[in-house]
Scaffold this motif. Structure first.
Motif, short mmCIF file in Angstrom:
data_model
loop_
_atom_site.label_atom_id
_atom_site.label_comp_id
_atom_site.label_asym_id
_atom_site.label_seq_id
_atom_site.Cartn_x
_atom_site.Cartn_y
_atom_site.Cartn_z
N GLY A 22 0.79 -1.23 0.00
CA GLY A 22 0.00 0.00 0.00
C GLY A 22 0.82 1.27 0.00
O GLY A 22 0.38 2.30 -0.51
N ASP A 23 2.01 1.24 0.55
CA ASP A 23 2.88 2.41 0.60
C ASP A 23 3.51 2.64 -0.77
O ASP A 23 4.26 1.79 -1.25
CB ASP A 23 3.96 2.19 1.66
CG ASP A 23 4.88 3.39 1.85
OD1 ASP A 23 4.82 4.33 1.04
OD2 ASP A 23 5.67 3.37 2.81
N ASP A 25 6.00 4.27 -1.61
CA ASP A 25 7.46 4.23 -1.55
C ASP A 25 8.00 2.80 -1.61
O ASP A 25 9.21 2.61 -1.81
CB ASP A 25 7.94 4.88 -0.25
CG ASP A 25 7.81 6.40 -0.28
OD1 ASP A 25 7.69 6.96 -1.39
OD2 ASP A 25 7.81 7.02 0.80
N LEU A 26 7.14 1.81 -1.44
CA LEU A 26 7.57 0.42 -1.50
C LEU A 26 7.37 -0.20 -2.87
O LEU A 26 7.63 -1.39 -3.07
CB LEU A 26 6.85 -0.42 -0.43
CG LEU A 26 7.20 -0.08 1.01
CD1 LEU A 26 6.45 -0.99 1.97
CD2 LEU A 26 8.70 -0.17 1.26
N ALA A 126 6.53 -6.27 4.78
CA ALA A 126 6.25 -4.94 5.32
C ALA A 126 5.99 -5.01 6.82
O ALA A 126 6.39 -4.12 7.57
CB ALA A 126 5.05 -4.33 4.60
N HIS A 130 8.08 -3.07 9.67
CA HIS A 130 7.37 -2.18 10.60
C HIS A 130 7.73 -2.54 12.05
O HIS A 130 7.93 -1.65 12.90
CB HIS A 130 5.86 -2.30 10.40
CG HIS A 130 5.06 -1.45 11.33
ND1 HIS A 130 4.52 -0.23 10.97
CD2 HIS A 130 4.69 -1.64 12.65
CE1 HIS A 130 3.87 0.29 12.00
NE2 HIS A 130 3.95 -0.55 13.02
N GLY A 204 0.78 -0.21 5.24
CA GLY A 204 1.18 0.73 4.20
C GLY A 204 0.13 1.74 3.80
O GLY A 204 0.42 2.66 3.04
N TRP A 205 -1.10 1.59 4.31
CA TRP A 205 -2.17 2.55 4.04
C TRP A 205 -2.12 3.66 5.09
O TRP A 205 -1.56 3.47 6.18
CB TRP A 205 -3.53 1.87 4.06
CG TRP A 205 -3.79 0.90 2.95
CD1 TRP A 205 -3.07 -0.21 2.64
CD2 TRP A 205 -4.86 0.96 2.01
NE1 TRP A 205 -3.62 -0.86 1.56
CE2 TRP A 205 -4.72 -0.17 1.15
CE3 TRP A 205 -5.93 1.83 1.80
CZ2 TRP A 205 -5.61 -0.42 0.11
CZ3 TRP A 205 -6.82 1.57 0.76
CH2 TRP A 205 -6.65 0.47 -0.08
N PRO A 206 -2.74 4.80 4.83
CA PRO A 206 -2.74 5.89 5.83
C PRO A 206 -3.36 5.48 7.17
O PRO A 206 -2.98 6.01 8.22
CB PRO A 206 -3.56 6.99 5.15
CG PRO A 206 -3.38 6.74 3.68
CD PRO A 206 -3.33 5.24 3.55
N GLU A 208 -3.19 2.51 8.62
CA GLU A 208 -2.52 1.29 9.08
C GLU A 208 -2.58 1.17 10.60
O GLU A 208 -2.43 2.15 11.34
CB GLU A 208 -1.07 1.35 8.61
CG GLU A 208 -0.11 0.41 9.31
CD GLU A 208 1.33 0.67 8.90
OE1 GLU A 208 1.75 0.19 7.84
OE2 GLU A 208 2.05 1.38 9.65
#
Length: 262
Positions: A22-23, A25-26, A126, A130, A204-206, A208
Motif C-alpha cells: 500500500g505504501d 514508496d515500497l 512490510a 514495521h 502501508g495505508w494511511p 494502518e
C-alpha cells in the motif's frame, strides 16, 4: 517518478505488477516505470490505494475492477493489447501470493497475448520491517510459512492450519480475519498461548494499524477492532527476545571471502 528524457513506449503486452502492501514508496523501480509508461492501468482498487496511481500518465485509461470479475477484466486487457496498447494490471502485494494471476495467465496464453510478471513487496515483509524484526533468528526459528485458513476457498487437507502450526515456525496468516476464532484454536494446538502475534491491518495505508498481542488474545483483539478484511497475522517466536547469532559474520566462521586466520 520523473525521467530526464521521455521513456520509450512499452511494448503491447499485459504487465502483471505487484503494487506492494500500500505504501507508494515500497513500489519497485520497475513497477514505478511501468505505471508511468502504461497506456492502460487496470487496478484492483479495493486493495490498491489511490496514492499508488499518482504516477499514471494523464492520458492513460484507468480501469477500476473492484466490482468486476475476470470474465470482464481479461477480455478488456486482451482487447487493449490487440489494439496495440500496453496494459499494467496492478495487483496488491506480490503477484505470487493470493493474487489470482494463475487464471489470468492461462487466459492470456490461450489468447496468444504476451505478458510479464513484476514482483512486489508482500505484506509479511512490510510487517517485519514495521516491527523491526527478522523472522528467522538463529537458535529460535529458521522457517517462514505463508498460508491462510480455509474459507470459501478451501486449503488442501495436508495444509490444514493445525498441521502447519506443529512446526512452530514464523507463520504469516493471510485472508483469515473472518475465521480468526477457528484459526486461533488451531494454532493453540501447538503454539504456546503467550506466543506473540502481530495483528496487522492495512499495512502501508494511511490508516494502518499494527498491534502485538499474545496468541490467546488474537481473536479478541480482532473482534474489538472490527477487523474483517485486509488483515495479516504474524505468529512467531521471533517477535520476542530469543537470542541467537548468525554464523555468517562470526569471527570463528571462515569462508571464501574471509579465510581462517592462522
Amino acid at each position: 517518478m520523473s525521467f530526464t528524457n521521455p521513456p520509450s513506449p512499452l511494448a503491447p503486452a499485459v504487465y502483471l505488477v505487484g503494487a506492494g502492501p500500500g505504501d507508494p514508496d515500497l513500489l519497485t523501480v520497475k513497477a514505478q516505470r511501468l505505471i508511468a509508461q502504461a497506456d492502460v492501468v487496470v487496478v484492483a482498487n479495493s486493495l490498491v490505494p489511490p496514492a499508488i496511481l499518482a504516477g499514471v500518465r494523464p492520458d492513460a485509461e484507468v480501469v477500476r475492477t473492484a466490482n468486476q470479475t475476470l470474465e470482464t477484466i481479461v477480455p478488456l486487457m486482451i482487447d487493449r493489447v490487440r489494439a496495440g496498447r500496453s496494459v499494467v494490471r496492478l495487483q496488491s502485494g506480490d503477484p505470487s501470493l493470493y493474487s489470482a494471476i494463475h487464471e489470468q495467465i492461462e487466459a492470456l496464453v490461450a489468447a496468444d497475448i504476451p505478458f510479464e510478471v513484476v514482483p512486489g513487496i508482500s505484506a509479511f515483509q512490510a510487517a517485519a520491517a514495521h516491527l523491526g524484526v527478522e523472522l528467522t533468528v538463529p537458535g529460535g526459528v529458521q522457517t517462514i510459512i505463508l498460508t491462510r485458513i480455509g474459507g470459501r476457498t478451501q486449503v488442501p487437507e495436508p495444509e490444514a492450519l493445525a498441521t502447519l502450526a506443529a512446526h512452530q515456525a514464523s507463520l504469516c496468516l493471510y485472508l483469515s480475519a473472518r475465521h480468526v476464532t477457528t484459526a486461533q484454536a488451531q494454532l493453540l494446538t501447538h503454539y504456546p498461548p503467550d506466543t506473540p502475534v502481530a495483528v496487522c491491518y492495512r499495512l502501508g495505508w494511511p490508516d494502518e494499524r499494527v498491534v502485538v498481542v499474545p496468541l490467546s488474545e488474537m481473536a479478541q483483539v480482532t473482534a474489538a477492532e472490527d477487523l474483517i478484511r485486509t488483515t495479516l497475522y504474524v505468529i512467531s517466536p521471533a517477535l520476542k527476545a530469543i537470542g541467537g547469532r548468525s554464523r555468517l559474520y562470526h569471527p570463528e566462521h571462515d569462508h571464501l571471502f574471509r579465510p581462517q586466520q592462522p
